[in-house]
Design a protein around this motif. Sequence first.
Motif, PDB file in Angstrom:
ATOM      1  N   THR A  74     -12.305  -1.044   2.907  1.00 44.49           N
ATOM      2  CA  THR A  74     -11.515  -2.154   2.610  1.00 44.49           C
ATOM      3  C   THR A  74     -11.982  -3.335   3.192  1.00 44.49           C
ATOM      4  O   THR A  74     -11.745  -4.312   2.699  1.00 44.49           O
ATOM      5  CB  THR A  74     -10.034  -1.591   3.728  1.00 44.49           C
ATOM      6  OG1 THR A  74      -9.584  -0.427   3.124  1.00 44.49           O
ATOM      7  CG2 THR A  74      -9.260  -2.643   3.700  1.00 44.49           C
ATOM      8  N   PHE A  78     -12.903   5.204  -1.843  1.00 47.53           N
ATOM      9  CA  PHE A  78     -11.913   4.180  -1.431  1.00 47.53           C
ATOM     10  C   PHE A  78     -12.074   2.529  -1.885  1.00 47.53           C
ATOM     11  O   PHE A  78     -11.413   1.898  -2.718  1.00 47.53           O
ATOM     12  CB  PHE A  78     -11.583   3.972  -0.150  1.00 47.53           C
ATOM     13  CG  PHE A  78     -10.264   4.211   0.410  1.00 47.53           C
ATOM     14  CD1 PHE A  78      -9.357   3.461   0.819  1.00 47.53           C
ATOM     15  CD2 PHE A  78     -10.093   5.615   0.642  1.00 47.53           C
ATOM     16  CE1 PHE A  78      -8.122   3.594   1.144  1.00 47.53           C
ATOM     17  CE2 PHE A  78      -8.962   6.021   1.050  1.00 47.53           C
ATOM     18  CZ  PHE A  78      -7.840   5.209   1.163  1.00 47.53           C
ATOM     19  N   MET A  80      -3.942  -2.568   5.390  1.00 43.77           N
ATOM     20  CA  MET A  80      -4.377  -1.358   4.942  1.00 43.77           C
ATOM     21  C   MET A  80      -4.657  -0.068   5.883  1.00 43.77           C
ATOM     22  O   MET A  80      -3.924   1.008   5.648  1.00 43.77           O
ATOM     23  CB  MET A  80      -5.753  -1.368   4.266  1.00 43.77           C
ATOM     24  CG  MET A  80      -5.809  -2.258   2.663  1.00 43.77           C
ATOM     25  SD  MET A  80      -5.199  -1.129   1.483  1.00 43.77           S
ATOM     26  CE  MET A  80      -6.584  -0.182   0.977  1.00 43.77           C
ATOM     27  N   ASN A 108     -14.490  -4.414   0.636  1.00 39.93           N
ATOM     28  CA  ASN A 108     -13.650  -4.818  -0.746  1.00 39.93           C
ATOM     29  C   ASN A 108     -12.787  -6.111  -0.625  1.00 39.93           C
ATOM     30  O   ASN A 108     -12.920  -7.163  -1.528  1.00 39.93           O
ATOM     31  CB  ASN A 108     -12.675  -3.567  -1.117  1.00 39.93           C
ATOM     32  CG  ASN A 108     -12.241  -3.873  -2.409  1.00 39.93           C
ATOM     33  OD1 ASN A 108     -11.517  -4.734  -2.916  1.00 39.93           O
ATOM     34  ND2 ASN A 108     -12.656  -3.044  -3.434  1.00 39.93           N
ATOM     35  N   HIS A 109     -12.047  -6.266   0.460  1.00 43.03           N
ATOM     36  CA  HIS A 109     -11.386  -7.271   0.815  1.00 43.03           C
ATOM     37  C   HIS A 109     -12.088  -8.901   1.215  1.00 43.03           C
ATOM     38  O   HIS A 109     -11.719  -9.948   0.792  1.00 43.03           O
ATOM     39  CB  HIS A 109     -10.160  -6.991   1.697  1.00 43.03           C
ATOM     40  CG  HIS A 109      -9.135  -6.036   1.383  1.00 43.03           C
ATOM     41  ND1 HIS A 109      -8.074  -5.812   1.871  1.00 43.03           N
ATOM     42  CD2 HIS A 109      -9.187  -5.049   0.197  1.00 43.03           C
ATOM     43  CE1 HIS A 109      -7.308  -5.009   1.078  1.00 43.03           C
ATOM     44  NE2 HIS A 109      -8.084  -4.645   0.010  1.00 43.03           N
ATOM     45  N   ASP A 129      -6.909  -3.189  -7.831  1.00 46.62           N
ATOM     46  CA  ASP A 129      -5.712  -2.747  -7.082  1.00 46.62           C
ATOM     47  C   ASP A 129      -4.615  -3.593  -6.762  1.00 46.62           C
ATOM     48  O   ASP A 129      -5.462  -4.919  -6.417  1.00 46.62           O
ATOM     49  CB  ASP A 129      -6.135  -1.609  -5.786  1.00 46.62           C
ATOM     50  CG  ASP A 129      -4.703  -0.639  -5.452  1.00 46.62           C
ATOM     51  OD1 ASP A 129      -4.420  -0.217  -6.637  1.00 46.62           O
ATOM     52  OD2 ASP A 129      -4.665  -0.800  -4.466  1.00 46.62           O
ATOM     53  N   GLU A 158       0.948  -1.198  -0.023  1.00 52.25           N
ATOM     54  CA  GLU A 158       0.045  -0.223   0.046  1.00 52.25           C
ATOM     55  C   GLU A 158       0.926   1.173   0.063  1.00 52.25           C
ATOM     56  O   GLU A 158       0.317   2.439  -0.419  1.00 52.25           O
ATOM     57  CB  GLU A 158      -0.875  -0.078   1.085  1.00 52.25           C
ATOM     58  CG  GLU A 158      -2.176   1.159   1.261  1.00 52.25           C
ATOM     59  CD  GLU A 158      -3.009   1.307   0.283  1.00 52.25           C
ATOM     60  OE1 GLU A 158      -3.582   2.188   0.178  1.00 52.25           O
ATOM     61  OE2 GLU A 158      -3.208   0.011  -0.477  1.00 52.25           O
ATOM     62  N   THR A 192      -4.381   4.399  -3.629  1.00 52.99           N
ATOM     63  CA  THR A 192      -5.594   4.750  -2.362  1.00 52.99           C
ATOM     64  C   THR A 192      -4.953   5.300  -1.373  1.00 52.99           C
ATOM     65  O   THR A 192      -5.560   6.188  -0.629  1.00 52.99           O
ATOM     66  CB  THR A 192      -5.854   3.109  -1.934  1.00 52.99           C
ATOM     67  OG1 THR A 192      -5.056   2.277  -1.542  1.00 52.99           O
ATOM     68  CG2 THR A 192      -7.124   2.794  -2.751  1.00 52.99           C
ATOM     69  N   GLU A 206      -9.986   0.813  -4.991  1.00 55.26           N
ATOM     70  CA  GLU A 206      -9.535  -0.329  -4.544  1.00 55.26           C
ATOM     71  C   GLU A 206      -9.908  -1.508  -5.606  1.00 55.26           C
ATOM     72  O   GLU A 206      -9.232  -2.738  -5.552  1.00 55.26           O
ATOM     73  CB  GLU A 206      -9.951  -0.795  -2.990  1.00 55.26           C
ATOM     74  CG  GLU A 206      -9.077  -1.852  -2.499  1.00 55.26           C
ATOM     75  CD  GLU A 206      -7.774  -1.566  -2.186  1.00 55.26           C
ATOM     76  OE1 GLU A 206      -7.111  -2.675  -1.912  1.00 55.26           O
ATOM     77  OE2 GLU A 206      -7.253  -0.351  -2.326  1.00 55.26           O
ATOM     78  N   THR A 243      -3.500  -4.413  -3.838  1.00 54.53           N
ATOM     79  CA  THR A 243      -3.947  -4.851  -2.598  1.00 54.53           C
ATOM     80  C   THR A 243      -5.151  -5.980  -2.521  1.00 54.53           C
ATOM     81  O   THR A 243      -5.090  -6.782  -2.151  1.00 54.53           O
ATOM     82  CB  THR A 243      -4.176  -3.760  -1.443  1.00 54.53           C
ATOM     83  OG1 THR A 243      -4.817  -2.821  -1.718  1.00 54.53           O
ATOM     84  CG2 THR A 243      -2.688  -3.320  -1.201  1.00 54.53           C
ATOM     85  N   GLN A 244      -6.031  -5.551  -3.465  1.00 58.00           N
ATOM     86  CA  GLN A 244      -7.331  -6.436  -3.886  1.00 58.00           C
ATOM     87  C   GLN A 244      -6.786  -7.474  -4.462  1.00 58.00           C
ATOM     88  O   GLN A 244      -7.352  -8.778  -4.149  1.00 58.00           O
ATOM     89  CB  GLN A 244      -8.409  -5.744  -4.569  1.00 58.00           C
ATOM     90  CG  GLN A 244      -9.502  -6.486  -4.660  1.00 58.00           C
ATOM     91  CD  GLN A 244     -10.669  -5.856  -5.769  1.00 58.00           C
ATOM     92  OE1 GLN A 244     -10.029  -5.414  -6.748  1.00 58.00           O
ATOM     93  NE2 GLN A 244     -11.838  -6.050  -5.448  1.00 58.00           N
TER      94      GLN A 244
END
Length: 185
Positions: free
Chosen positions: A45, A110, A144, A48-49, A117, A15, A20, A114, A119-120
Motif C-alpha cells: 500500500t 496487493f 487501508m 502503491n499509494h 483500484d 476499502e 483487496t 491495487e 483507493t489508488q
Amino acid sequence: MEAFFVSTGIVALAEMGDKTQLLALILAARFRQPWPIVLGIFVATLVNHALAGAAGAWVTTVIGPDVLRWVLGASFIAMAVWMLIPDKIDDSDTPAKPRFGVFGTTVVAFFLAEMGDKTQIATVMLAAQYQAYYAVIAGTTVGMMLANAPVVWLGERMTRLVPLRVVHVVSALIFAGLGLWALLG
C-alpha cells in the motif's frame, strides 16, 4: 491535518468490500500467518499509494487550477457512482502457492490488485486536491490498514459487523460531497 484525516476516512470506507479486502481475507484463510500478511499489505500500500500520490502531485503542475477543479469534481462524482458497484475477486488475484513466502506473496498480490483500484484512484485525486503529498499518502495508507488488518486478524466476522451496502452508500455520499465541494469551491 485535514488532508490526513479526510484521506484516512475516505480510503477506510472505500476499502470496505473492495477486492483487496477480499484478497486480505483469502490470504489470511490460506496462509494463517497474520503478521507477514499485514506487513505485506502495509508495504504494498505504501509503495502503491506513494506512486499514486506522485501522479496526483504531478497533475497539479500540468493542469491549471480551474481545469483541475472541474476534473477533480467530476472524478469525485464518478468515484461516488463507482462506490455503489461492489467489487468481486477473481481467481487470478489469488496466489497459487507462496513462491516468495507469505510476506512477498502478499506484497506482490496487493500491489497488483491495487493497480487501478478505487483507493489508488482516490489517492491520486486526494493528492491533487490537497497538494499535501505526505499527509495524503500517510492517510490513505492508514485507511487501508484500518480496513484490511482487522480482516486478516478477525476474518469474515469483521466484514459482517456493518452491512457492506451501508458502507458503500456512505462512501458514495462522501465522494459526491467532495465532488460538489470541488466544483462549487
